[in-house]
Design a protein around this motif. Sequence first.
Motif, PDB file in Angstrom:
ATOM      1  N   LYS A  74     -26.064   1.082  11.035  1.00 13.48           N
ATOM      2  CA  LYS A  74     -24.692   0.612  11.341  1.00 13.48           C
ATOM      3  C   LYS A  74     -24.193   1.180  12.654  1.00 13.48           C
ATOM      4  CE  LYS A  74     -23.129   1.611   7.196  1.00 13.48           C
ATOM      5  NZ  LYS A  74     -22.198   1.819   6.092  1.00 13.48           N
ATOM      6  N   GLY A 124     -28.966   4.029   6.568  1.00 20.43           N
ATOM      7  CA  GLY A 124     -27.951   2.967   6.682  1.00 20.43           C
ATOM      8  C   GLY A 124     -26.902   3.296   7.724  1.00 20.43           C
ATOM      9  N   LEU A 125     -26.492   4.591   7.769  1.00 21.83           N
ATOM     10  CA  LEU A 125     -25.537   5.004   8.799  1.00 21.83           C
ATOM     11  C   LEU A 125     -26.127   4.848  10.195  1.00 21.83           C
ATOM     12  CD1 LEU A 125     -23.967   8.226   7.216  1.00 21.83           C
ATOM     13  CD2 LEU A 125     -22.845   6.032   7.653  1.00 21.83           C
ATOM     14  N   THR A 177     -28.199  -2.214   1.050  1.00 26.31           N
ATOM     15  CA  THR A 177     -28.174  -1.794  -0.353  1.00 26.31           C
ATOM     16  C   THR A 177     -29.222  -2.555  -1.155  1.00 26.31           C
ATOM     17  OG1 THR A 177     -25.820  -1.291  -0.207  1.00 26.31           O
ATOM     18  CG2 THR A 177     -26.727  -1.583  -2.408  1.00 26.31           C
ATOM     19  N   GLN A 231     -24.203  -3.943   5.249  1.00 21.92           N
ATOM     20  CA  GLN A 231     -24.215  -2.930   4.189  1.00 21.92           C
ATOM     21  C   GLN A 231     -24.796  -3.489   2.903  1.00 21.92           C
ATOM     22  OE1 GLN A 231     -23.395   0.410   4.234  1.00 21.92           O
ATOM     23  NE2 GLN A 231     -24.248   0.379   2.185  1.00 21.92           N
ATOM     24  N   ASN A 232     -24.421  -4.720   2.562  1.00 16.07           N
ATOM     25  CA  ASN A 232     -24.947  -5.349   1.354  1.00 16.07           C
ATOM     26  C   ASN A 232     -26.460  -5.527   1.460  1.00 16.07           C
ATOM     27  OD1 ASN A 232     -24.807  -6.533  -1.185  1.00 16.07           O
ATOM     28  ND2 ASN A 232     -24.604  -8.582  -0.319  1.00 16.07           N
ATOM     29  N   GLU A 256     -17.500   3.266  10.689  1.00 15.96           N
ATOM     30  CA  GLU A 256     -17.508   1.854  10.312  1.00 15.96           C
ATOM     31  C   GLU A 256     -16.318   1.101  10.907  1.00 15.96           C
ATOM     32  OE1 GLU A 256     -18.528   0.712   6.347  1.00 15.96           O
ATOM     33  OE2 GLU A 256     -19.366   2.696   5.950  1.00 15.96           O
ATOM     34  N   ALA A 310     -28.932   6.111   2.312  1.00 12.84           N
ATOM     35  CA  ALA A 310     -27.602   6.125   2.930  1.00 12.84           C
ATOM     36  C   ALA A 310     -27.646   6.648   4.362  1.00 12.84           C
ATOM     37  CB  ALA A 310     -26.648   6.961   2.091  1.00 12.84           C
ATOM     38  N   LEU A 370     -20.408  -6.180   9.240  1.00 17.80           N
ATOM     39  CA  LEU A 370     -20.763  -4.879   8.684  1.00 17.80           C
ATOM     40  C   LEU A 370     -20.870  -4.924   7.161  1.00 17.80           C
ATOM     41  CD1 LEU A 370     -18.876  -2.234  10.807  1.00 17.80           C
ATOM     42  CD2 LEU A 370     -21.286  -2.778  10.775  1.00 17.80           C
TER      43      LEU A 370
END
Length: 143
Positions: free
Chosen positions: A139, A135-136, A126, A122-123, A89, A132, A118
């Motif tokens: 990102k 999500g990685l 979520t 992320q928000n 991140e 997760a 970022l």
Amino acid sequence: MLGVPYLVLVAAAVFVIGGFILAMAPTGRHIFAIGVNQEAAYLSGVKVKKVGLILFIATGAAAGLAGVMMAARLGAAPSGTLGVGFELEVLTAVILGGVAFEGGRGSIRGVLLGVLFLGLLQNGLTLLNVPAASGLLVKGSSW
């Protein structure tokens, strides 16, 4: 303070101080010069070892401050896995902010925009209940 969390105020103060140092102080210009060409900076009179030591100290102080802020946010300081994988991140935010890997280019304003992007990403992930691991992947692929 005035409805703004203290952690946000501390982060804002760090960004303002860092931006001032990079833009206005001779040390900031020396940092960029060393990033472009360390040997040329040395030959121009920049004390490369001294600036490098200052950067190592500043990095350690920033890491310590980040640890204290994370412990304050969580109410505890668990050991082991806290912060594992956070490097991705950080690198993504810095690269999105326009800082070059080879050095000599970048700004605090750009890094702040990368961090905000970022955080919003992320928000959003979520809120959409994205796992997760996915999500990685999102990102990591953003840069």
